[in-house]
Write a protein that holds these residues in place. Structure first.
Motif, PDB file in Angstrom:
ATOM      1  N   ARG A   1      -1.221  14.391   4.337  1.00 27.45           N
ATOM      2  CA  ARG A   1      -0.325  13.822   5.332  1.00 27.45           C
ATOM      3  C   ARG A   1       0.115  12.429   4.907  1.00 27.45           C
ATOM      4  O   ARG A   1      -0.605  11.740   4.213  1.00 27.45           O
ATOM      5  CB  ARG A   1      -1.022  13.729   6.690  1.00 27.45           C
ATOM      6  N   ALA A   2       1.294  12.035   5.362  1.00 34.75           N
ATOM      7  CA  ALA A   2       1.800  10.683   5.137  1.00 34.75           C
ATOM      8  C   ALA A   2       2.125  10.068   6.493  1.00 34.75           C
ATOM      9  O   ALA A   2       2.802  10.679   7.314  1.00 34.75           O
ATOM     10  CB  ALA A   2       3.047  10.708   4.266  1.00 34.75           C
ATOM     11  N   SER A   3       1.628   8.879   6.729  1.00 35.32           N
ATOM     12  CA  SER A   3       1.900   8.199   7.994  1.00 35.32           C
ATOM     13  C   SER A   3       3.357   7.745   8.045  1.00 35.32           C
ATOM     14  O   SER A   3       4.059   7.712   7.031  1.00 35.32           O
ATOM     15  CB  SER A   3       0.971   6.993   8.149  1.00 35.32           C
ATOM     16  N   ARG A   4       3.788   7.382   9.239  1.00 38.69           N
ATOM     17  CA  ARG A   4       5.157   6.887   9.375  1.00 38.69           C
ATOM     18  C   ARG A   4       5.376   5.636   8.543  1.00 38.69           C
ATOM     19  O   ARG A   4       6.420   5.476   7.923  1.00 38.69           O
ATOM     20  CB  ARG A   4       5.482   6.583  10.841  1.00 38.69           C
ATOM     21  N   SER A   5       4.379   4.753   8.526  1.00 42.37           N
ATOM     22  CA  SER A   5       4.543   3.518   7.756  1.00 42.37           C
ATOM     23  C   SER A   5       4.669   3.810   6.262  1.00 42.37           C
ATOM     24  O   SER A   5       5.512   3.217   5.582  1.00 42.37           O
ATOM     25  CB  SER A   5       3.378   2.558   8.023  1.00 42.37           C
ATOM     26  N   GLU A   6       3.861   4.733   5.750  1.00 42.62           N
ATOM     27  CA  GLU A   6       3.974   5.087   4.333  1.00 42.62           C
ATOM     28  C   GLU A   6       5.355   5.655   4.035  1.00 42.62           C
ATOM     29  O   GLU A   6       5.997   5.284   3.052  1.00 42.62           O
ATOM     30  CB  GLU A   6       2.903   6.112   3.954  1.00 42.62           C
ATOM     31  N   PHE A   7       5.822   6.544   4.873  1.00 41.02           N
ATOM     32  CA  PHE A   7       7.121   7.175   4.650  1.00 41.02           C
ATOM     33  C   PHE A   7       8.257   6.153   4.709  1.00 41.02           C
ATOM     34  O   PHE A   7       9.072   6.054   3.796  1.00 41.02           O
ATOM     35  CB  PHE A   7       7.352   8.277   5.686  1.00 41.02           C
ATOM     36  N   TRP A   8       8.325   5.373   5.793  1.00 42.23           N
ATOM     37  CA  TRP A   8       9.467   4.478   5.974  1.00 42.23           C
ATOM     38  C   TRP A   8       9.439   3.287   5.029  1.00 42.23           C
ATOM     39  O   TRP A   8      10.503   2.812   4.604  1.00 42.23           O
ATOM     40  CB  TRP A   8       9.582   4.042   7.430  1.00 42.23           C
TER      41      TRP A   8
ATOM     42  N   GLN B   1       0.823  -1.207   0.000  1.00 42.99           N
ATOM     43  CA  GLN B   1       0.000   0.000   0.000  1.00 42.99           C
ATOM     44  C   GLN B   1       0.859   1.260   0.000  1.00 42.99           C
ATOM     45  O   GLN B   1       0.551   2.238  -0.689  1.00 42.99           O
ATOM     46  CB  GLN B   1      -0.896   0.046   1.242  1.00 42.99           C
ATOM     47  N   ALA B   2       1.940   1.232   0.776  1.00 47.15           N
ATOM     48  CA  ALA B   2       2.816   2.400   0.864  1.00 47.15           C
ATOM     49  C   ALA B   2       3.483   2.683  -0.475  1.00 47.15           C
ATOM     50  O   ALA B   2       3.580   3.839  -0.896  1.00 47.15           O
ATOM     51  CB  ALA B   2       3.866   2.193   1.951  1.00 47.15           C
ATOM     52  N   ILE B   3       3.928   1.646  -1.162  1.00 43.68           N
ATOM     53  CA  ILE B   3       4.576   1.835  -2.464  1.00 43.68           C
ATOM     54  C   ILE B   3       3.551   2.348  -3.476  1.00 43.68           C
ATOM     55  O   ILE B   3       3.838   3.245  -4.272  1.00 43.68           O
ATOM     56  CB  ILE B   3       5.224   0.529  -2.961  1.00 43.68           C
ATOM     57  N   GLY B   4       2.344   1.778  -3.445  1.00 44.13           N
ATOM     58  CA  GLY B   4       1.283   2.260  -4.325  1.00 44.13           C
ATOM     59  C   GLY B   4       0.959   3.722  -4.072  1.00 44.13           C
ATOM     60  O   GLY B   4       0.797   4.516  -4.999  1.00 44.13           O
ATOM     61  N   SER B   5       0.872   4.089  -2.798  1.00 39.44           N
ATOM     62  CA  SER B   5       0.592   5.483  -2.443  1.00 39.44           C
ATOM     63  C   SER B   5       1.745   6.399  -2.837  1.00 39.44           C
ATOM     64  O   SER B   5       1.529   7.532  -3.269  1.00 39.44           O
ATOM     65  CB  SER B   5       0.341   5.594  -0.940  1.00 39.44           C
ATOM     66  N   PHE B   6       2.975   5.903  -2.722  1.00 40.87           N
ATOM     67  CA  PHE B   6       4.157   6.689  -3.095  1.00 40.87           C
ATOM     68  C   PHE B   6       4.080   7.088  -4.563  1.00 40.87           C
ATOM     69  O   PHE B   6       4.301   8.238  -4.913  1.00 40.87           O
ATOM     70  CB  PHE B   6       5.420   5.869  -2.828  1.00 40.87           C
ATOM     71  N   PHE B   7       3.751   6.135  -5.437  1.00 37.48           N
ATOM     72  CA  PHE B   7       3.693   6.446  -6.866  1.00 37.48           C
ATOM     73  C   PHE B   7       2.374   7.099  -7.269  1.00 37.48           C
ATOM     74  O   PHE B   7       2.327   7.860  -8.230  1.00 37.48           O
ATOM     75  CB  PHE B   7       3.963   5.190  -7.698  1.00 37.48           C
ATOM     76  N   LYS B   8       1.301   6.821  -6.545  1.00 39.43           N
ATOM     77  CA  LYS B   8       0.012   7.462  -6.842  1.00 39.43           C
ATOM     78  C   LYS B   8       0.068   8.951  -6.534  1.00 39.43           C
ATOM     79  O   LYS B   8      -0.485   9.767  -7.276  1.00 39.43           O
ATOM     80  CB  LYS B   8      -1.087   6.795  -6.017  1.00 39.43           C
TER      81      LYS B   8
END
Length: 151
Positions: free
Chosen positions: A60-67, A45-52
């Motif tokens: 905002r970006a959560s810690r999990s999305e960022f790391w 999900q984090a990688i998908g959100s990174f490119f989306k």
């Protein structure tokens, strides 16, 4: 050889001055100026959100999305270096992910109620980088105008 010329002072002072100009601006007022609480994400999900959110600097970006995004960028960079020792692919990858990296870092700073411009503090050698790294690790802060929630 031992002197510090005007040119050297400009190289040092201009980035610091630019960073301080943007960092010390008066922030917008009001609760939740950067949006609601971000959701915790898994690796995919984090990688998908990174490119989306390729160049989305709002929200905002959560810690999990960022790391997880940082981990993904690092693993791909290492894999590309192993495949191509001339670093051509690594440089192309770095250019392709430069803006999304800045965007996710800005959204991460929004999650702790700081402006994305605080990233410029990282240009100050050693101290600035450590301060920004600590902020990236901080827990989310969302003000619901009733109470502050720390998660």
């Amino acid at each position: 050889m031992g002197s510090f010329s005007l040119f050297h002072w400009l190289i040092v002072l201009i980035p610091i001055g630019v960073a301080l100009f943007f960092v010390l601006r008066k922030p917008l007022v009001g609760p939740n100026r950067f949006g609601g609480r971000p959701q915790a994400m898994g690796f995919g999900q984090a990688i998908g959100s990174f490119f989306k959110n390729y160049v989305n600097f709002s929200g905002r970006a959560s810690r999990s999305e960022f790391w997880y995004s940082v981990l993904f960028l690092f693993l791909v960079a290492v894999a590309l270096y192993i495949v191509d020792r001339s670093e051509t692919l690594s440089r192309i990858w770095s250019l392709a992910t430069f803006l999304p990296w800045i965007a996710v870092a800005a959204r991460r700073l929004h999650d702790i109620n700081r402006s994305g411009w605080w990233q410029l503090l990282g240009l100050i050698p050693l101290i600035g980088s450590v301060i920004v790294l600590v902020w990236y690790c901080r827990a989310s802060m969302v003000d619901d105008s009733r109470e502050a929630v720390f998660a």
